[in-house]
Design an enzyme around this catalytic site. Structure first.
Site, PDB file in Angstrom:
ATOM      1  N   ARG A   1      23.665  10.709   8.252  1.00 50.18           N
ATOM      2  CA  ARG A   1      23.270   9.507   8.801  1.00 50.18           C
ATOM      3  C   ARG A   1      21.229  10.361   8.645  1.00 50.18           C
ATOM      4  O   ARG A   1      20.114   9.597   8.222  1.00 50.18           O
ATOM      5  CB  ARG A   1      22.714   9.042  10.093  1.00 50.18           C
TER       6      ARG A   1
ATOM      7  N   TYR B   1       5.995 -11.201  -0.476  1.00 42.76           N
ATOM      8  CA  TYR B   1       8.176 -11.346  -0.837  1.00 42.76           C
ATOM      9  C   TYR B   1       7.895 -12.347   0.171  1.00 42.76           C
ATOM     10  O   TYR B   1       7.624 -11.176   2.089  1.00 42.76           O
ATOM     11  CB  TYR B   1       8.631  -9.969  -1.151  1.00 42.76           C
TER      12      TYR B   1
ATOM     13  N   ASP C   1       3.749  -2.254  -1.456  1.00 49.20           N
ATOM     14  CA  ASP C   1       5.206  -3.517  -1.659  1.00 49.20           C
ATOM     15  C   ASP C   1       5.649  -2.720  -3.747  1.00 49.20           C
ATOM     16  O   ASP C   1       4.249  -3.625  -4.031  1.00 49.20           O
ATOM     17  CB  ASP C   1       5.258  -4.745  -1.454  1.00 49.20           C
TER      18      ASP C   1
ATOM     19  N   LYS D   1      16.251  -3.441  -6.962  1.00 50.15           N
ATOM     20  CA  LYS D   1      15.772  -4.123  -8.508  1.00 50.15           C
ATOM     21  C   LYS D   1      15.695  -3.386  -9.674  1.00 50.15           C
ATOM     22  O   LYS D   1      16.652  -3.382 -10.052  1.00 50.15           O
ATOM     23  CB  LYS D   1      14.406  -5.134  -8.186  1.00 50.15           C
TER      24      LYS D   1
HETATM   25  C1  LIG Z   1      13.833  -7.994  -3.415  1.00 50.67           C
HETATM   26  C2  LIG Z   1      11.812  -7.692  -2.922  1.00 50.67           C
HETATM   27  C3  LIG Z   1      12.843  -7.173  -1.270  1.00 50.67           C
HETATM   28  C4  LIG Z   1      13.660  -6.816  -0.784  1.00 50.67           C
HETATM   29  O1  LIG Z   1      14.327  -5.897  -0.967  1.00 50.67           O
HETATM   30  P1  LIG Z   1      15.713  -5.782   0.212  1.00 50.67           P
HETATM   31  O2  LIG Z   1      16.419  -4.900  -1.464  1.00 50.67           O
HETATM   32  O3  LIG Z   1      16.772  -7.536  -0.221  1.00 50.67           O
HETATM   33  O4  LIG Z   1      15.922  -6.028   0.562  1.00 50.67           O
HETATM   34  C5  LIG Z   1      11.142  -7.501  -1.003  1.00 50.67           C
HETATM   35  N1  LIG Z   1       9.864  -6.702  -1.907  1.00 50.67           N
HETATM   36  C6  LIG Z   1       9.806  -7.333  -3.254  1.00 50.67           C
HETATM   37  C7  LIG Z   1       8.870  -7.856  -3.691  1.00 50.67           C
HETATM   38  C8  LIG Z   1      11.138  -7.973  -3.644  1.00 50.67           C
HETATM   39  O5  LIG Z   1      11.475  -8.286  -4.645  1.00 50.67           O
END
Ligand SMILES: *Cc1c(COP(=O)(O)O)cnc(C)c1O
Length: 379
Positions: free
Chosen positions: A53, A105, A177, A202
């Site tokens: 962890r 988001y 982000d 992503k």
């Molecule tokens: C997909 C996404 C998230 C969240 O990510 P997860 O891996 O699904 O928790 C946060 N911000 C943006 C801009 C995203 O496209």
């Protein structure tokens, strides 16, 4: 010699955090599934690993790699983008105030409203592309501005350098982000942000096969200590195989993101002239309201775009149903193109137009993607 500094992102993507395995010489790292690590007879942990962890060799490599890609002093990896976002917000204290974009988001909006506001965080949502509105939203206890650029699903562009100035003048940090722009297209920490947050699910993973998140910090300061405390004590950490998949994906990050962005630019231009299209939202188009700022802070305009078709939800859904190459699915950043009727995937009170389709452009040939969209729109 440090691998960061002036080293290009293509090179970092292949080399940063990567060393041949010291035990075997394996060029591709082994996956260390062990949850626990042996102590020396004097009780020390000479290799630095104690318990899964807290740290793990695969996670260690991933964090070292991401820190270099973001030109950051430190990076902490998490089991999802939302776990990374939660860590940043929970590093604040109850009673602290956060300003977030109106079109943040939707998972982050839900987290702020339904989890962290009841915990005691004060939250204001405002249009971060309007700097006067942002200044008016700041309070004496504002500790963090949360930005996201390009935004979802209208691809609004936030001026990171200008927002960083407002944050710092108020004694607050700026977290961005960075999921959509990626370190390939923009250096958000270099532009003035203090924290870059990624849904590595992503583009960094890039193959729609692993969930993950990361927090890169410009300075390894006391905020970084808080993030590490949360990572180790709340335990939202990624597994070794997830880290390994991310490292594998990252090697081609720059190639994929550039190819995807070039495809998206061609598609946006095509759609802008299409008789069945009402509007295209893509920062690479000269009439996009954020175009000039995007040109300054991004090297290409990204691989996400939204299109409003003529008609309403029925016409939009019918076009999606006719597409053969764009898979009907949410998410983004993988090598395959995806298309999504966005509103029906968001909360019922979402402001997203009924006729809007969000497109994640993949690495297929642009001509094939364009031909497919053309037949889908014409019906
Ligand atoms: C997909 C996404 C998230 C969240 O990510 P997860 O891996 O699904 O928790 C946060 N911000 C943006 C801009 C995203 O496209």
């Amino acid at each position: 010699m440090s691998k960061s500094g002036k080293t290009h992102i293509e090179t970092l993507a292949v080399h940063a955090g990567h060393e041949p395995d010291p035990a075997t010489g394996a060029v591709t790292p082994p996956i260390h599934l062990s949850t626990t690590f042996q102590r020396d007879i004097d009780g020390a942990y000479p290799r630095g690993f104690m318990y899964g962890r807290y740290d793990n060799p695969n996670r260690h490599m991933l964090e070292a790699c991401l820190a270099e890609l973001d030109r950051a002093e430190a990076c902490a990896a998490f089991g999802s983008g939302q776990a990374a976002t939660s860590a940043v917000l929970q590093a604040l204290k109850p009673g602290d105030h956060v300003v977030a974009p109106l079109d943040v988001y939707f998972g982050t909006a839900k987290l702020l409203k339904e989890v962290l506001a009841p915990w005691g965080l004060q939250v204001s949502f405002t249009d971060l592309t309007d700097l006067d509105a942002l200044k008016a939203a700041m309070r004496p206890n504002t500790r963090l501005i949360w930005a996201e650029t390009p935004s979802n699903p209208l691809l609004k562009i936030t001026d990171i350098a200008a927002v960083a100035e407002i944050a710092h003048a108020a004694g607050a940090r700026l977290a961005c982000d960075h999921t959509w722009a990626t370190p390939v297209l923009s250096d958000v920490l270099g532009l003035g942000a203090d924290i870059a947050v990624h849904a590595t699910t992503k583009y960094l993973g890039g193959h729609s096969d692993v969930l993950g998140g990361a927090v890169s910090l410009k300075r390894a300061d006391e905020f970084h200590e808080r993030i590490r405390l949360i990572q180790g004590s709340m335990g939202g950490v990624p597994g070794p195989f997830d880290c390994w998949l991310l490292m594998r994906g990252i090697k081609t990050l720059a190639l994929r993101v550039r190819a995807q962005s070039a495809n998206a630019a061609s598609i946006a231009e095509f759609l802008a002239g299409h008789p069945m299209v009402e509007a295209v939202h893509y920062p690479g188009l000269p009439d996009h309201p954020g175009h000039e700022i995007a040109r300054r802070q991004m090297s290409m305009f990204g691989a996400m775009l939204s299109v409003q078709v003529k008609g309403g939800q029925a016409e939009a859904m019918a076009a999606v149903a006719r597409s053969r190459l764009f898979t009907r699915a949410t998410s983004l950043g993988g090598v395959e193109s995806l298309i999504e009727h966005r509103k029906s995937n968001e909360a019922p009170d979402s402001a997203t137009p009924d006729n809007l389709l969000r497109v994640s452009v993949g690495i297929e040939h642009a001509d094939d993607l364009i031909a497919d969209l053309d037949q889908a729109l014409r019906g």
